[in-house]
Design an enzyme around this catalytic site. Sequence first.
Site, PDB file in Angstrom:
ATOM      1  N   ASP A 117      74.765  18.165  45.133  1.00 42.77           N
ATOM      2  CA  ASP A 117      74.018  19.335  45.578  1.00 42.77           C
ATOM      3  C   ASP A 117      72.527  19.011  45.680  1.00 42.77           C
ATOM      4  O   ASP A 117      72.160  17.876  45.977  1.00 42.77           O
ATOM      5  CB  ASP A 117      74.280  20.500  44.615  1.00 42.77           C
ATOM      6  N   HIS A 146      70.570  26.074  43.737  1.00 45.24           N
ATOM      7  CA  HIS A 146      71.993  26.044  44.077  1.00 45.24           C
ATOM      8  C   HIS A 146      72.802  25.160  43.127  1.00 45.24           C
ATOM      9  O   HIS A 146      73.803  25.582  42.537  1.00 45.24           O
ATOM     10  CB  HIS A 146      72.116  25.552  45.521  1.00 45.24           C
ATOM     11  N   SER A 201      80.321  28.824  47.548  1.00 40.39           N
ATOM     12  CA  SER A 201      79.543  27.936  46.681  1.00 40.39           C
ATOM     13  C   SER A 201      79.899  28.158  45.224  1.00 40.39           C
ATOM     14  O   SER A 201      79.945  27.220  44.428  1.00 40.39           O
ATOM     15  CB  SER A 201      78.046  28.205  46.855  1.00 40.39           C
TER      16      SER A 201
END
Length: 638
Positions: free
Chosen positions: A167, A208, A384
């Site tokens: 990520d 994220h 996600s």
Amino acid sequence: MKGGCVSQWKAAAGLLFCVTVFASAERPVFTNHFLVELHKGGEEEARQVAAEHGFGVRKLPFAEGLYHFYHNGLAKAKRRRSLHHKQRLERDPRVKRALQQEGFDRKKRGYRDINEIDINMNDPLFTKQWYLINTGQADGTPGLDLNVAEAWELGYTGKGVTIGIMDDGIDYLHPDLASNYNAEASYDFSSNDPYPYPRYTDDWFNSHGTRCAGEVSAAANNNICGVGVAYSSKVAGIRMLDQPFMTDIIEASSISHMPQLIDIYSASWGPTDNGKTVDGPRELTLQAMADGVNKGRGGKGSIYVWASGDGGSYDDCNCDGYASSMWTISINSAINDGRTALYDESCSSTLASTFSNGRKRNPEAGVATTDLYGNCTLRHSGTSAAAPEAAGVFALALEANLGLTWRDMQHLTVLTSKRNQLHDEVHQWRRNGVGLEFNHLFGYGVLDAGAMVKMAKDWKTVPERFHCVGGSVQDPEKIPSTGKLVLTLTTDACEGKENFVRYLEHVQAVITVNATRRGDLNINMTSPMGTKSILLSRRPRDDDSKVGFDKWPFMTTHTWGEDARGTWTLELGFVGSAPQKGAVKEWTLMLHGSQSAPYIDQVVRDYQSKLAMSKKEELEEELDEAVERSLKSILGKH
């Protein structure tokens, strides 16, 4: 964007895979990354060459003699400024080839609600983690969760398992992550150093990866944020998303990073979910994935978990070559009352689902997890959030049985996922030819951690996997503007040959097709046992009229366990009222599975389970075939 297989099939690490290439009408973007192969010499020679030309260097772990050269002084999008560096490398007599990497887009799959609410939580968030234990909080449906409580009560918390979060980096100093951080298995491919800390931005855009990491490995009982699904597991940060453009070499390096230390790779990103992109892994990344499933984890295979996509009803995850890969476990999401999230994509390659948010305005309906700079959040969402939850469940299963292979994990996913209270307003739940219930959006259901660890504990490795080209239709056929073009292909699934496939796992339909409007194409495939897979649904935003699909490998998991022998049917047509034209030029059927029954030797604890049903089906089929062989033998003698 155009994608397809060249040289049709390439062998790597004993596996067949489709080498996908992509062409774009846009001008290519050239990066500061180069793939370099030397005529001879090893890593020391490569370092010398790199130093002489002003490059840094890394050896690629998945390919002998290939090196990643990177030049931090080059502008990332200037072909002219970087050309002389490429030419100098090419002129060096020690260099066999130097390929400058083109850049392409990869997007994080995080859904940002327009009604985001700022919430600063100082109290532990465990009671708000409804996806772990759903008691009806945030207006949810009680019991609709991952059933982690049962796995935890059995003593499985992810001990001895490492999950790599591919990520934008993770905040490894976060007090809820620091104790479970595996520094040895971590790396920053965006900055080429071993410190994958997220780059600061005012909008916290690079939160994220930290949020995904907390879902998996946030520590328990420390009065900070919440609890990870596998709260005793280790988490590794693989920072690879935070640069202007992605390259094949960065993706391949990330996917193949430390495969003997990292057990599970979690990816919550992919091609742009705009409803008109057809894209997937390039050649190096495909090679790295093949290498991972064949050699990772001491030969048991790396486990790749992928978010299926956030394009909603406007997109189809079979147009995403990562989510639709045989080597990944593609995970979709449901919200806390069992409905689909607004951003969920449907496709026949999705194997199972976990949870996220998406429809409700309740501020506690999101996924509670860690956030940047020691903070917590209730707002993580999208597929996600779904993929890391699955990675956590798989970590629990690996603790129960470290001998599980990448295929074992897929079989366990099929057999232990449950319909529970999931509700799809568009696609019905159906049973395939061997009785396994599936849904076009949720796959085989929501993961059940308790059921998975119990089955994993006694699991015996499935039989060897084989690959068969079941046949091909090569004659061009026009697709009518109304009605459907129906093609049939009869196969013996390579029976009588060493690569005979009797029990299906994955099926690929490699198709070349063009249309005046690609987004209006609808493609269905029906197996000999009557299971219909929607290979491509309508994508109303895709107005491509030129490139179509070029040897694109559409994949289905819906025929899992079936007998491939017999007649397969492919239906192609247009959805919508506007007149259309199209032609299919090729349909090749690729069958993947085992010759021996995978479940006959498995231990059955629950006689109401899918395993019990599948084992009974296999025993009956084996008996029928044995009787048929005996009759043929007797008749042959007379």
